[in-house]
Design an enzyme around this catalytic site. Sequence first.
Site, mmCIF file in Angstrom:
data_model
loop_
_atom_site.group_PDB
_atom_site.id
_atom_site.type_symbol
_atom_site.label_atom_id
_atom_site.label_comp_id
_atom_site.label_asym_id
_atom_site.label_seq_id
_atom_site.Cartn_x
_atom_site.Cartn_y
_atom_site.Cartn_z
ATOM 1 N N LYS A 137 6.529 17.240 -10.960
ATOM 2 C CA LYS A 137 5.342 16.496 -11.387
ATOM 3 C C LYS A 137 4.115 17.421 -11.394
ATOM 4 C CE LYS A 137 8.222 13.160 -11.709
ATOM 5 N NZ LYS A 137 9.204 13.208 -10.697
ATOM 6 N N ARG A 156 21.918 31.584 -2.757
ATOM 7 C CA ARG A 156 21.843 30.194 -2.263
ATOM 8 C C ARG A 156 21.090 30.178 -0.934
ATOM 9 N NH1 ARG A 156 25.838 28.591 0.530
ATOM 10 N NH2 ARG A 156 27.489 29.231 -0.890
ATOM 11 N N TYR A 211 9.873 5.200 -5.161
ATOM 12 C CA TYR A 211 10.434 5.672 -6.424
ATOM 13 C C TYR A 211 11.890 5.173 -6.504
ATOM 14 C CZ TYR A 211 12.791 8.884 -9.564
ATOM 15 O OH TYR A 211 13.574 9.411 -10.550
ATOM 16 N N ASP A 245 6.311 11.217 1.070
ATOM 17 C CA ASP A 245 6.482 11.755 -0.275
ATOM 18 C C ASP A 245 5.078 11.901 -0.866
ATOM 19 O OD1 ASP A 245 6.864 12.114 -3.015
ATOM 20 O OD2 ASP A 245 8.760 11.008 -3.005
HETATM 21 C C1 LIG Z 1 7.405 9.895 -5.981
HETATM 22 C C2 LIG Z 1 8.646 10.585 -6.452
HETATM 23 N N1 LIG Z 1 9.475 11.140 -5.539
HETATM 24 C C3 LIG Z 1 10.607 11.769 -5.910
HETATM 25 C C4 LIG Z 1 10.993 11.842 -7.230
HETATM 26 C C5 LIG Z 1 12.276 12.529 -7.591
HETATM 27 O O1 LIG Z 1 12.024 13.807 -8.069
HETATM 28 P P1 LIG Z 1 12.941 14.575 -9.154
HETATM 29 O O2 LIG Z 1 12.903 13.743 -10.400
HETATM 30 O O3 LIG Z 1 12.260 15.902 -9.273
HETATM 31 O O4 LIG Z 1 14.312 14.663 -8.593
HETATM 32 C C6 LIG Z 1 10.171 11.290 -8.207
HETATM 33 C C7 LIG Z 1 10.577 11.361 -9.617
HETATM 34 O O5 LIG Z 1 10.038 10.712 -10.477
HETATM 35 C C8 LIG Z 1 8.973 10.634 -7.799
HETATM 36 O O6 LIG Z 1 8.165 10.064 -8.700
#
Ligand SMILES: Cc1ncc(COP(=O)(O)O)c(C=O)c1O
Length: 380
Positions: free
Chosen positions: A195, A46, A98, A170
């Site tokens: 992604k 961890r 998101y 992000d």
């Molecule tokens: C722009 C963005 N940030 C964060 C996330 C969250 O990521 P995760 O689904 O890997 O937890 C997503 C998920 O679709 C996203 O599109």
Amino acid sequence: MKFETKAIHVGQEPDPSTGAIIVPIYQTSTYVQKSPGVHKGYEYSRTDNPTRKALQDCLASLEERKYGLAFGSGMAAIATVLTLLKSGDQIIASDDLYGGTYRVFERVYRDYGLDFVYVDASDSRNIEKAITRKTKMIWVETPTNPLLKIVDLRGVAKIARKHKAILVVDNTFSTPYFQKPLLLGADIVVHSTTKYLGGHSDVVGGAAITSNKRIYERLKFSQNAVGGVPGPLDCFLVLRGLKTLAVRMEQHEKNAHRIVRFLANHPKVKKVLYPGLPSHPQYRLAKRQMTGFGAVISFLLKSDLAGAKRFLRKLKLFGLAESLGGVESLAEHPAIMTHASLPIEVRKKLGITDNFIRLSVGIENVEDLIEDLKAGFSTV
Ligand SMILES: Cc1ncc(COP(=O)(O)O)c(C=O)c1O
């Protein structure tokens, strides 16, 4: 080293014990110590794991910054970054985040005394206007999801610095291949490595990257204390994805441009949203701060909910699925799928209507993708 070389080599020296060219999947929970407290840098997985370390080092180098931390999902990375704050602190965030980010803000952290204010961050003045003495963090996505608005990162970084707030970006949609927010003044970049970075729709993961030692140390502490870490196999998969990130992004974008042209001229399309379209209101800003426009396209059908459903059901190559950034193309309906956690009045205000469709363009042959879309349009 340049981007493509770093993606293949940084953190990935041949394994010292065997010479294996690929970083092994260190599938172990613990590490034997020679004497109490005498170990080779690893005590418990961890806290640290060699496969994770390789990924973290590579991610940091791609964002051209010092410190990378990997997490079990993008949401785990986001939730961990919020542990930098204390009850009573305020966060100013862009209003079309998101949906999962909005959900963790509103339904988890608000209960712990954090206050979130949402503004249209595509105009930096809205951020500055919202700042109070309690503002400790500014949180933006650019391009935004799913409206693909662009946030002026240099401008927002200046505001953040002036008010001593931490700027978090992000960078999931652009990836460091097309945009490096930390070089434009941001303090922390977060990713859903699920992604483009992973790129093959076979792993869920997240990351946070920074060059600020104080922030890094606090996040590293929280990574271990909260424990939202990825397993070694997941780290291996993201690391393997990174090796081809540059060539994938080039092809994703090439296909996206071709599909944007097709959509923009289609009689059943009301509007196309894509920052690489010269008609996009922030095209010039996008060109200044990004080296490519990515491969997520949103558009409005000249139809209603029933028409959008028929269109989506007819697609065969575009999988009807949440997520984006994999080699295979996906299509989705944000109002029902990814952004269902936004309250309906917020969705309405933003313009995420029933005829709103988001595409993640993959790297299949683009003519096949266009044929698939044509079949979808035949039902509208
Ligand atoms: C722009 C963005 N940030 C964060 C996330 C969250 O990521 P995760 O689904 O890997 O937890 C997503 C998920 O679709 C996203 O599109």
